[in-house]
Design an enzyme around this catalytic site. Sequence first.
Site, short mmCIF file in Angstrom:
data_model
loop_
_atom_site.label_atom_id
_atom_site.label_comp_id
_atom_site.label_asym_id
_atom_site.label_seq_id
_atom_site.Cartn_x
_atom_site.Cartn_y
_atom_site.Cartn_z
N GLU A 127 2.51 3.41 -0.79
CA GLU A 127 3.62 3.72 0.13
C GLU A 127 3.00 4.26 1.40
O GLU A 127 2.48 5.38 1.41
CB GLU A 127 4.55 4.76 -0.50
CG GLU A 127 5.19 4.33 -1.80
CD GLU A 127 6.17 3.19 -1.62
OE1 GLU A 127 6.64 2.98 -0.49
OE2 GLU A 127 6.43 2.49 -2.61
N GLY A 171 0.75 7.80 1.64
CA GLY A 171 0.00 8.39 2.74
C GLY A 171 -0.12 7.39 3.87
O GLY A 171 0.67 6.45 3.98
N GLU A 227 2.04 4.55 14.73
CA GLU A 227 2.79 5.66 14.13
C GLU A 227 2.36 6.99 14.74
O GLU A 227 1.17 7.30 14.76
CB GLU A 227 2.55 5.67 12.62
CG GLU A 227 3.40 6.71 11.92
CD GLU A 227 3.14 6.77 10.41
OE1 GLU A 227 1.95 6.78 10.01
OE2 GLU A 227 4.11 6.82 9.65
N THR A 255 -5.69 5.06 5.19
CA THR A 255 -6.17 5.54 3.89
C THR A 255 -5.81 4.52 2.80
O THR A 255 -6.62 4.23 1.91
CB THR A 255 -5.53 6.90 3.54
OG1 THR A 255 -5.55 7.74 4.68
CG2 THR A 255 -6.27 7.59 2.41
N CYS A 280 8.41 9.76 6.74
CA CYS A 280 8.03 8.35 6.92
C CYS A 280 9.24 7.48 7.26
O CYS A 280 9.08 6.37 7.74
CB CYS A 280 7.34 7.85 5.66
SG CYS A 280 8.32 8.12 4.19
N LYS A 315 -3.49 14.53 -7.23
CA LYS A 315 -4.01 15.31 -6.11
C LYS A 315 -2.93 15.42 -5.02
O LYS A 315 -2.56 14.43 -4.40
CB LYS A 315 -5.24 14.63 -5.50
CG LYS A 315 -5.91 15.52 -4.46
CD LYS A 315 -6.87 14.77 -3.58
CE LYS A 315 -6.29 14.45 -2.23
NZ LYS A 315 -5.93 15.60 -1.40
P1 NDP Z 1 -3.29 10.52 4.45
O1 NDP Z 1 -3.41 9.08 4.20
O2 NDP Z 1 -4.23 11.16 5.38
O3 NDP Z 1 -3.40 11.34 3.09
C1 NDP Z 1 -2.57 11.09 1.96
C2 NDP Z 1 -3.26 11.61 0.73
O4 NDP Z 1 -4.43 10.84 0.49
C3 NDP Z 1 -3.74 13.05 0.86
O5 NDP Z 1 -3.63 13.69 -0.39
C4 NDP Z 1 -5.18 12.87 1.26
O6 NDP Z 1 -5.97 13.98 1.01
C5 NDP Z 1 -5.56 11.69 0.40
N1 NDP Z 1 -6.74 10.96 0.85
C6 NDP Z 1 -7.32 10.95 2.08
N2 NDP Z 1 -8.42 10.16 2.07
C7 NDP Z 1 -8.54 9.66 0.82
C8 NDP Z 1 -9.46 8.77 0.18
N3 NDP Z 1 -10.50 8.26 0.82
N4 NDP Z 1 -9.27 8.46 -1.11
C9 NDP Z 1 -8.21 8.95 -1.78
N5 NDP Z 1 -7.31 9.82 -1.25
C10 NDP Z 1 -7.47 10.15 0.04
O7 NDP Z 1 -1.77 10.74 4.89
P2 NDP Z 1 -1.12 12.09 5.38
O8 NDP Z 1 -1.27 13.14 4.33
O9 NDP Z 1 -1.59 12.36 6.77
O10 NDP Z 1 0.43 11.69 5.39
C11 NDP Z 1 1.06 11.11 6.47
C12 NDP Z 1 1.18 9.61 6.26
O11 NDP Z 1 1.89 9.35 5.06
C13 NDP Z 1 1.98 8.94 7.35
O12 NDP Z 1 1.34 7.75 7.73
C14 NDP Z 1 3.30 8.62 6.67
O13 NDP Z 1 3.99 7.54 7.24
C15 NDP Z 1 2.88 8.35 5.29
N6 NDP Z 1 3.98 8.50 4.37
C16 NDP Z 1 4.52 7.38 3.78
C17 NDP Z 1 5.62 7.48 2.94
C18 NDP Z 1 6.20 6.29 2.27
O14 NDP Z 1 6.97 6.46 1.33
N7 NDP Z 1 5.89 5.07 2.68
C19 NDP Z 1 6.25 8.79 2.68
C20 NDP Z 1 5.59 9.88 3.35
C21 NDP Z 1 4.50 9.73 4.16
P3 NDP Z 1 -6.22 15.06 2.21
O15 NDP Z 1 -4.91 15.66 2.49
O16 NDP Z 1 -7.18 15.98 1.63
O17 NDP Z 1 -6.77 14.26 3.36
#
Ligand code: NDP
Length: 481
Positions: free
Chosen positions: A248, A226, A384, A230, A282, A173
């Site tokens: 991550e 993400g 963040e 989450t 990130c 997804k």
């Molecule tokens: P989110 O945690 O909001 O979302 C990440 C993914 O998880 C999306 O596809 C989202 O879907 C999905 N998701 C949301 N809720 C659920 C759930 N309950 N169960 C399963 N999947 C779910 O993060 P963002 O998309 O806002 O990304 C930004 C974040 O990602 C920042 O905190 C950043 O630091 C982190 N990040 C970390 C990296 C790393 O390598 N450590 C690299 C890049 C980013 P939907 O979009 O539909 O909400």
Amino acid sequence: MQHIKNYINGQLVEPVSKSYLDNYNPATGKVYSYIPDSDEKDVEIAYAAAKAAFASWSVTSKDQRSKYLLKIAALIEKNLDKLALAESIDNGKPLKLAKTVDIPRAAANFHFYGTGILHYASHAHSMEETAINYTLRQPVGVAGCISPWNLPLYLFSWKIAPALAAGCTVVAKPSEVTPMTAYLLSEICIEAGLPAGVLNIVHGLGGKVGNAIVSHKDIPLISFTGGTVTGKHIASVAAPMFKKLSLELGGKNPNIIFADCDYDKMLSTTIHSSFSNQGEICLCGSRIFIERKLYDKFKNDFVAKTKELVVGNPLDDKTRVGAIVSKGHHEKIMSYIKLAEEEGGKILCGGKIVKGAGELAEGYYIEPTVIEGLAYNCRTNQEEIFGPVVTITPFDTEEEALMMANSTVYGLASVLWTQDLTRAHRVANLIHAGIVWINCWLLRDLRTPFGGVKASGVGREGGFEALDFFTEPKNVCVKLS
Ligand code: NDP
């Protein structure tokens, strides 16, 4: 207007519900396509396809799997312009960045794991004349892969490529905020002849599709990138089901600048590490700590350079800071700038919404923002923000710099600037982070372990670590006499 489709069992299909979500272009604030609003029914169909495909994909030779991945890599390269344009429109990032970083890296991910799997070996442990142990590394099964919106195809492929290389099949997804290049990837997989069901892409909301993947009783492994909140939720669902988990998560990365650094190199790189991709990486350094004797000079030069950054139309070649990914995220960043002022911060430059002209008038733009005068432990310096906002703080001693750098719950990446090698190694050893860059930023070797400590995650991606994750070791002990 275009309706994006799910990619299930080798076909582009509508969601079972037949309902769609709006997909916004952040540069204009207008809806420009529709995303399947899928749910657990679509995930179940995708799972069934992935399970059926696993029977043959898991025993397909590494050579053959490699060929598919390399073909996908070549097709991504061939479609560079189309994919980069799609990524820029969907995410708001400068087209130039998508062309030079995001899409080449997505191709590199497939290329890296398409070749890496050919060199992946398992261990043997001899017990002299008594016995020999050898370890089989077998693909775990159907992998659930969930990725965020900031580097859409880059991070999506960073999970999918090792999973497929290892012999897993996938239900994936992408973020519902940036689904377009994942959709284009499904077209590429069809063109590459990837067998049906090996990769399945289900679009939709995290709370529906993401949740259905994470809580699916027969998906034994979740690779998630993400936010930390989450990630915490996912861990609470997946851990009691004994799923393998790679998380991550977020960061609040420190840059520590000592007065003996190579100043010009440091200054230009710190502009990149602060504001690339609107600060929505990130790995961006959002807390900049500067040795006091360099502080005033750095402040003046850094602010002057930040003011030169052109904010605006992501498709314009001169643009360095594009649109923030969504209205909600734009509001979140602005609320943190307000909080910084309430906490006593002084905004040295930026801090305001940028109004675009013409069709960009409703786009989501923010001036790159530099703030000083905040306590290291205030909320602005601990939480963040994930936008074009950095704080600058002076320090007197190495110990003080380390104390402030290590003071957050996060521990993803860090940057050190110094010409003193001994100090560089000493500080690198003491900093709480999974990644330390010395005198550089975002220099990546895909063989290295990638990930964070503390609330920045669990596990490592990259290199053979990812292939270890997507396979299960099984030890076989053979008695020799
Ligand atoms: P989110 O945690 O909001 O979302 C990440 C993914 O998880 C999306 O596809 C989202 O879907 C999905 N998701 C949301 N809720 C659920 C759930 N309950 N169960 C399963 N999947 C779910 O993060 P963002 O998309 O806002 O990304 C930004 C974040 O990602 C920042 O905190 C950043 O630091 C982190 N990040 C970390 C990296 C790393 O390598 N450590 C690299 C890049 C980013 P939907 O979009 O539909 O909400």
